[in-house]
Design a protein around this motif. Structure first.
Motif, PDB file in Angstrom:
ATOM      1  N   ALA A  24      20.613  20.751 -13.466  1.00  0.00           N
ATOM      2  CA  ALA A  24      21.410  20.095 -12.430  1.00  0.00           C
ATOM      3  C   ALA A  24      20.633  20.113 -11.126  1.00  0.00           C
ATOM      4  O   ALA A  24      20.015  21.123 -10.775  1.00  0.00           O
ATOM      5  CB  ALA A  24      22.743  20.810 -12.262  1.00  0.00           C
ATOM      6  N   SER A  25      20.665  18.999 -10.414  1.00  0.00           N
ATOM      7  CA  SER A  25      19.958  18.919  -9.132  1.00  0.00           C
ATOM      8  C   SER A  25      20.773  18.099  -8.149  1.00  0.00           C
ATOM      9  O   SER A  25      21.719  17.409  -8.517  1.00  0.00           O
ATOM     10  CB  SER A  25      18.570  18.290  -9.325  1.00  0.00           C
ATOM     11  OG  SER A  25      18.695  16.962  -9.795  1.00  0.00           O
ATOM     12  N   ILE A  28      24.444  20.684  -4.410  1.00  0.00           N
ATOM     13  CA  ILE A  28      25.221  21.622  -5.228  1.00  0.00           C
ATOM     14  C   ILE A  28      25.554  22.853  -4.413  1.00  0.00           C
ATOM     15  O   ILE A  28      24.652  23.537  -3.922  1.00  0.00           O
ATOM     16  CB  ILE A  28      24.434  22.030  -6.492  1.00  0.00           C
ATOM     17  CG1 ILE A  28      24.176  20.816  -7.388  1.00  0.00           C
ATOM     18  CG2 ILE A  28      25.190  23.115  -7.253  1.00  0.00           C
ATOM     19  CD1 ILE A  28      23.226  21.096  -8.538  1.00  0.00           C
ATOM     20  N   ARG A  30      28.287  25.043  -5.756  1.00  0.00           N
ATOM     21  CA  ARG A  30      28.581  25.979  -6.842  1.00  0.00           C
ATOM     22  C   ARG A  30      28.788  25.202  -8.139  1.00  0.00           C
ATOM     23  O   ARG A  30      29.393  24.144  -8.138  1.00  0.00           O
ATOM     24  CB  ARG A  30      29.833  26.800  -6.529  1.00  0.00           C
ATOM     25  CG  ARG A  30      30.154  27.852  -7.607  1.00  0.00           C
ATOM     26  CD  ARG A  30      31.223  28.826  -7.158  1.00  0.00           C
ATOM     27  NE  ARG A  30      32.512  28.197  -6.984  1.00  0.00           N
ATOM     28  CZ  ARG A  30      33.235  28.307  -5.875  1.00  0.00           C
ATOM     29  NH1 ARG A  30      32.793  29.005  -4.853  1.00  0.00           N
ATOM     30  NH2 ARG A  30      34.407  27.718  -5.808  1.00  0.00           N
ATOM     31  N   ILE A  31      28.257  25.771  -9.217  1.00  0.00           N
ATOM     32  CA  ILE A  31      28.492  25.225 -10.548  1.00  0.00           C
ATOM     33  C   ILE A  31      29.391  26.187 -11.304  1.00  0.00           C
ATOM     34  O   ILE A  31      29.062  27.379 -11.413  1.00  0.00           O
ATOM     35  CB  ILE A  31      27.183  25.015 -11.325  1.00  0.00           C
ATOM     36  CG1 ILE A  31      26.228  24.123 -10.542  1.00  0.00           C
ATOM     37  CG2 ILE A  31      27.477  24.404 -12.691  1.00  0.00           C
ATOM     38  CD1 ILE A  31      24.888  23.910 -11.226  1.00  0.00           C
ATOM     39  N   SER A  53      30.464  30.450 -15.367  1.00  0.00           N
ATOM     40  CA  SER A  53      29.497  30.929 -14.382  1.00  0.00           C
ATOM     41  C   SER A  53      29.187  32.405 -14.591  1.00  0.00           C
ATOM     42  O   SER A  53      28.099  32.871 -14.236  1.00  0.00           O
ATOM     43  CB  SER A  53      30.025  30.696 -12.963  1.00  0.00           C
ATOM     44  OG  SER A  53      31.286  31.322 -12.802  1.00  0.00           O
ATOM     45  N   ARG A  71      22.321  30.320 -19.921  1.00  0.00           N
ATOM     46  CA  ARG A  71      22.374  29.739 -18.572  1.00  0.00           C
ATOM     47  C   ARG A  71      21.456  30.514 -17.640  1.00  0.00           C
ATOM     48  O   ARG A  71      21.390  31.747 -17.703  1.00  0.00           O
ATOM     49  CB  ARG A  71      23.819  29.848 -18.101  1.00  0.00           C
ATOM     50  CG  ARG A  71      24.136  29.345 -16.736  1.00  0.00           C
ATOM     51  CD  ARG A  71      25.634  29.258 -16.587  1.00  0.00           C
ATOM     52  NE  ARG A  71      26.000  28.778 -15.269  1.00  0.00           N
ATOM     53  CZ  ARG A  71      27.159  28.238 -14.953  1.00  0.00           C
ATOM     54  NH1 ARG A  71      28.093  28.120 -15.877  1.00  0.00           N
ATOM     55  NH2 ARG A  71      27.410  27.839 -13.726  1.00  0.00           N
ATOM     56  N   ASN A  73      21.425  30.704 -13.778  1.00  0.00           N
ATOM     57  CA  ASN A  73      22.135  30.261 -12.586  1.00  0.00           C
ATOM     58  C   ASN A  73      21.192  29.936 -11.429  1.00  0.00           C
ATOM     59  O   ASN A  73      21.408  28.988 -10.676  1.00  0.00           O
ATOM     60  CB  ASN A  73      23.153  31.306 -12.143  1.00  0.00           C
ATOM     61  CG  ASN A  73      24.358  31.347 -13.067  1.00  0.00           C
ATOM     62  OD1 ASN A  73      24.722  30.335 -13.679  1.00  0.00           O
ATOM     63  ND2 ASN A  73      24.987  32.502 -13.186  1.00  0.00           N
ATOM     64  N   LYS A  75      18.411  28.586 -11.533  1.00  0.00           N
ATOM     65  CA  LYS A  75      17.748  27.302 -11.762  1.00  0.00           C
ATOM     66  C   LYS A  75      18.747  26.185 -12.033  1.00  0.00           C
ATOM     67  O   LYS A  75      18.358  25.055 -12.330  1.00  0.00           O
ATOM     68  CB  LYS A  75      16.789  27.400 -12.955  1.00  0.00           C
ATOM     69  CG  LYS A  75      15.599  28.313 -12.723  1.00  0.00           C
ATOM     70  CD  LYS A  75      14.646  28.266 -13.908  1.00  0.00           C
ATOM     71  CE  LYS A  75      13.423  29.132 -13.671  1.00  0.00           C
ATOM     72  NZ  LYS A  75      12.487  29.093 -14.822  1.00  0.00           N
ATOM     73  N   ASN A  76      20.048  26.493 -11.970  1.00  0.00           N
ATOM     74  CA  ASN A  76      21.086  25.492 -12.265  1.00  0.00           C
ATOM     75  C   ASN A  76      20.824  24.816 -13.604  1.00  0.00           C
ATOM     76  O   ASN A  76      20.963  23.588 -13.729  1.00  0.00           O
ATOM     77  CB  ASN A  76      21.168  24.442 -11.147  1.00  0.00           C
ATOM     78  CG  ASN A  76      21.677  25.019  -9.844  1.00  0.00           C
ATOM     79  OD1 ASN A  76      22.419  25.997  -9.833  1.00  0.00           O
ATOM     80  ND2 ASN A  76      21.268  24.438  -8.736  1.00  0.00           N
ATOM     81  N   THR A  77      20.473  25.614 -14.586  1.00  0.00           N
ATOM     82  CA  THR A  77      20.054  25.087 -15.887  1.00  0.00           C
ATOM     83  C   THR A  77      20.789  25.793 -17.016  1.00  0.00           C
ATOM     84  O   THR A  77      21.010  27.008 -16.942  1.00  0.00           O
ATOM     85  CB  THR A  77      18.543  25.273 -16.061  1.00  0.00           C
ATOM     86  OG1 THR A  77      17.863  24.530 -15.033  1.00  0.00           O
ATOM     87  CG2 THR A  77      18.067  24.776 -17.414  1.00  0.00           C
ATOM     88  N   ILE A  99      31.135  20.878 -10.897  1.00  0.00           N
ATOM     89  CA  ILE A  99      30.298  21.207  -9.743  1.00  0.00           C
ATOM     90  C   ILE A  99      31.029  20.922  -8.443  1.00  0.00           C
ATOM     91  O   ILE A  99      31.638  19.861  -8.273  1.00  0.00           O
ATOM     92  CB  ILE A  99      28.978  20.391  -9.784  1.00  0.00           C
ATOM     93  CG1 ILE A  99      28.181  20.758 -11.035  1.00  0.00           C
ATOM     94  CG2 ILE A  99      28.151  20.634  -8.525  1.00  0.00           C
ATOM     95  CD1 ILE A  99      26.937  19.935 -11.251  1.00  0.00           C
TER      96      ILE A  99
END
Length: 121
Positions: A24-25, A28, A30-31, A53, A71, A73, A75-77, A99
């Motif tokens: 995710a990019s 952002i 918070r995811i 999360s 996950r 976190n 790296k939002n990946t 998100i």
């Protein structure tokens, strides 16, 4: 703008393995929950696995014991490690995430463009 980009799909023989990634990019804050869905030709999209999360996971019965969602976190990946693949796992795999783009904004639902996984018998 928030973007989800999947990678790692391809063609593999039955019994093989693949690892999917979804990054995710963009804007952002918070995811929250992130998920993998899949859609086979002529079938409805189905939830494969999700991860909170905090790292709690859930899996579809059809993939339990074979797939692992994880996950990073920072790296939002998220990843989907797929082992012991079967022809019935053939589908387009989509990443989905809840998100918040900013602290005062509500949470939105975002989707990636999908990556094809084909398992030959």
């Amino acid at each position: 703008q928030v973007k989800l980009v999947e990678s790692g799909g391809g063609l593999v023989q039955a019994g093989g393995s693949l690892r999917l990634s979804c990054a995710a990019s963009g804007r952002i804050f918070r995811i929250n929950c992130m998920r993998w869905y899949r859609q086979a030709p002529g079938k409805q999209r189905e939830l494969v696995a999700d991860i909170s999360s905090g790292g709690s996971t859930n899996y579809a019965d059809s993939v339990k014991g074979r797939f692992t969602i994880s996950r990073e976190n920072g790296k939002n990946t998220i990843y989907l490690q797929m082992n012991s693949l079967k022809p019935e796992d053939t589908a387009v795999y989509f990443c989905n995430a809840d998100i918040k783009p900013g602290p005062l904004l509500k949470e939105y639902d975002y989707w990636g463009q999908g990556t094809q996984v084909t398992v030959s018998s």
